[in-house]
Each structure stands twice: as structure tokens, then as C-alpha cells.
Design an enzyme around this catalytic site. Sequence first.
Site, short mmCIF file in Angstrom:
data_model
loop_
_atom_site.label_atom_id
_atom_site.label_comp_id
_atom_site.label_asym_id
_atom_site.label_seq_id
_atom_site.Cartn_x
_atom_site.Cartn_y
_atom_site.Cartn_z
N SER A 246 42.30 58.56 11.14
CA SER A 246 41.53 58.78 12.36
C SER A 246 42.25 58.24 13.58
CB SER A 246 40.17 58.11 12.25
OG SER A 246 40.33 56.70 12.36
N LYS A 247 41.92 58.85 14.69
CA LYS A 247 42.52 58.46 15.95
C LYS A 247 42.17 57.01 16.27
CE LYS A 247 41.65 60.29 20.44
NZ LYS A 247 41.21 61.49 21.12
N ARG A 248 40.93 56.66 15.97
CA ARG A 248 40.46 55.31 16.28
C ARG A 248 41.30 54.27 15.53
NH1 ARG A 248 37.27 52.44 13.60
NH2 ARG A 248 36.66 54.16 12.26
N GLY A 251 45.58 55.52 15.96
CA GLY A 251 46.09 55.79 17.31
C GLY A 251 46.99 57.02 17.35
#
Length: 497
Positions: A246-248, A251
Site C-alpha cells: 500500500s501507498k501508506r 510510499g
Amino acid sequence: MSEVRVRFAPSPTGYLHIGSARTALYNWLYARKTGGKLILRIEDTDLERSTKASLDTIIEGMKWLGLDWDEGPYYQSEHSAEHTEAAKKLLAEGKAYKCFCTKEELDQKREAAKEAKAEYGYDGTCRNLSAEEVAEKEAAGITSVIRFKIPDGIGEVVFEDKVYGRLEKRYSDLEDFVIVRSDGSPLYLLSNVVDDLRDGITHIIRGQDGLGNTPRQVLLYEALGAATPIYAHMPLTLDSKKAKISKRKHGEAVAIHFYREMGFIPWAFCNFIALLGWSPGDDREIFSREELIENFSLDRINRSNSVFNIQVNDPKFFTDPKALSINAHYIKTIDISELAGMVKPVLERAGIWEESYEGEKREWFLSTLDLIRERFHTLNNFAEGGRAYFDDSYEVEERALKRNIVKSPELREILPKLGERLEKIEGFDGEDVEREMRAMAEELDLKPGTIINGVRTAVTGQLAGPSMFAALGAIGKERVIDRLKNVDWLFKKAEAL
Ligand code: GLU
């Protein structure tokens, strides 16, 4: 059989990431394999989260990966009138209804369900309102949403997924869901179906996160009197600790541009992500564009989740061995002038590009790339480990310093002397240099390897590399002599270790 029409339907709310790039790739492969069409549809109905910048990175990413589309981009937001039209049709046919329940009422019921530890689902308060009751509420100015009516009775939605097989969902496990908000705007679930119908989509290949929507979407197709498309949901991609990527959490390391900037060859990256969720049925790992198109099939998409070795703690420290080895394979085997075109921007970014590499030094440039590419995993390596071939501002690897310099302090005097010796000889091919080095080692009663390894580290900054004499030839007599004579900086570095 009618023509295959697939679509890639990203929401422009972030950059093109690994998961969405894989969706794009699988759709592209399927279209190319079947001679069908790939439609690019931008699902931009979430106006608050959709941005032009995100749209640009998605398009740029697709282009970089070499995934061309046949129609579009179409924009979902341009079709909202059609989406509400479809809802009205369902309303008129009694397959949907107006719901006047207020947010407060619904919140209360949800709370009550929570307290009773029961699962919440809309209770159907407005499902059977008479035409008079509806008219009354409207006359009183009460706003409404449109809800889709889950069919009555004991029954289930059944659909066949190419990857997950036959899936069922009982009607009783579905609630009457909202398809149009009180402000008249359609909801995504409906828009997605109406667009797929209009675009004539025959196969929906998307991430596993779409699986939860599918039973309700199948009901929408049925209610709209249309045949359901064929579904193929792809497995999740997990990180090395088996957590969802995930992006969270990871990054930039989930973004396609991260890999472009790291120096992946576009097709190498496609080749790699193709294997994140699909397998050819044997242990082959390298597929040219044509081979992948030929071998790809929906039946061979894996059900089990795939693992992508992004480091959880330090995403910038990228070590996925499969991705790197596939990229290395392409670096080693790609046509050399094509490679030159890819290395050029890397050297430019590093500030060590020279125009002459495309002019009088072209031949030297190509043969040097050919010499050093054997050990490289990314295009950026040409400006890192390969820097000494292009510029005097190269760094020295710590491990090279430790092994070849720290342990042989005598080289501090020997290497400059070797430089002087090389200055005096006529030629500068492998044999000449080798002869001088060996003669010197013998005179000083040293192992030839001590001098040879010291020279490699002094002249290239590296512990290992291509054949030493070929490397010296590529770097050139003048530079080699210069570097040997000025080797003191290495010993200063070694002292500071
Ligand atoms: N816009 C959706 C997404 O980005 C696509 C869902 C679908 O493919 O149906 O997740």
C-alpha cells in the site's frame, strides 16, 4: 465469437502503482492475444480526489510500460446523465426504489445493530412504499436516494470467475444498496456497470478488491437486461512480510515511476509484473513481448497472492531478486544501441554525458557499455558502478577499499610507480599492461593479484568488474596513468575508515 473488448479503468486519485500497472498489463495482454480491443477509461467520478496530475502519471506510466490502448481515454464523469438514466429505468421497472430514510435514522439503526452485535444492513423501510406514500413524502420536500432492490426470496447470485471459479452470494447477505445519492449523482458501482455496458466490455480483468462488488454488479447487469461479462479477478500482491502493498505503508516504492527512476527497462518491468499473479506453468521467467502475448491466458492467473519483495522498513532499499535478475537479463541481452539510448538519460541526469558519445566517440561508447553491462542490474548502475568509465569523479566501494587497499599499504607507493612505468611503454593493450604489472610484482616479490586488484580499485573504484585489461583499455591510457599517479586519495579514505 464476438470481439473481445477489455478495459483498464483507473481512478485518477494517485500515481500508477504496481497493482494497477499489472491490471493494465493483463488487460493489454489479453486484448493483444485475442486480437481484441483495450479501452482506457478514466473513472473520475470522485471529483474531490481525482486530479489532473494523477491522470498524467497514469498515462505517462502506461506509455513508459509500452501498453498502448485502442480506444479512449473515455471519462466516466462525462456520462453521469446516462448513469442516472439507467437508475431511472430501474426505478420505473420496480427494480429500484426511492428511499427517504434520513442519515440520522440510518445512523441510529447502525448503532443499534452494533450494540446488539448484529450485522447491519438496510432494513427495507422504504422498499414497499406505495405510490401515494412516495408522492406525499416528495410533496413534503423530503429528499430521497435511489436504492437497488435485491431480489426477493431465497436465492443467490452466482457467477463464474476465471480465476476464483464459481462464486455465490445469497440475496439475504446483500442489502438494498444506493445507486443514486440525494443530490442526484450516481454511485460508482452503477456508473462502472453502465460504462462497461456502453463500452461493450466482454471481459472484466481487475484486482481482487473488485470481487466484493461483483455480486451486486451482476445483479445490476441482470436488472438492466444485459448479459454479464466474464470476470477474472487477480490475486493481491503482498510485501516480504506478507502485508498488502500500500501507498501508506510503502510510499513511493509502490509507484511505477520509482522503478523507472531506479533504472528498470520498461519491458523488463512488464515481464516481471506479469509473473506477479500469472505463471506460464513451468519455470520460465524471461518472456519477450511476443512470447508473453502468446503464452498469456486468464486460466493461468494464480489464485494465491504473490509476493513482491519491497522492504517494509526501507522501501528505497530495493532487493527483489527476481525483479533485479530479470532486469539484468535485459540489460545484458538488449541490442546495444537500444541500451545506449536508455543509458543516455541516466548519464545526463548524473551530469556525465558527453555529446561525443553520439559522435566521434560512439564506437568507444558502445563497446564500453557492452563491456560493463555484464554485471549491472539497473540502468542507474551505469552511472554508479560504471561511473569511472565516463568520468573522473567516481566513488570507491567500501568493500573494495577494505579488501584491496587497507590490506596492502605498500600499494601507496607502488601504484604511482606503475603509472610512471606505463607512461613509458609504447602501446596500451591488455598484453602490454599485463606484462608491466607482472614484471613489477616479480621485482617486488609480490603476488601479481595484489597489484592487479589494487589497480582495479584505484582505476574503477570497484571490487569486481569486467576483465581488468579490457577495463583499462576502455578507460584509456591517459586516464589510467593519471589515476594511478594520483592514488593517494584512496589511502586517505582507507585511513579514515
Ligand atoms: N476504477 C476502479 C479502480 O481503480 C476500477 C474498478 C474496475 O476495474 O471495475 O479500482
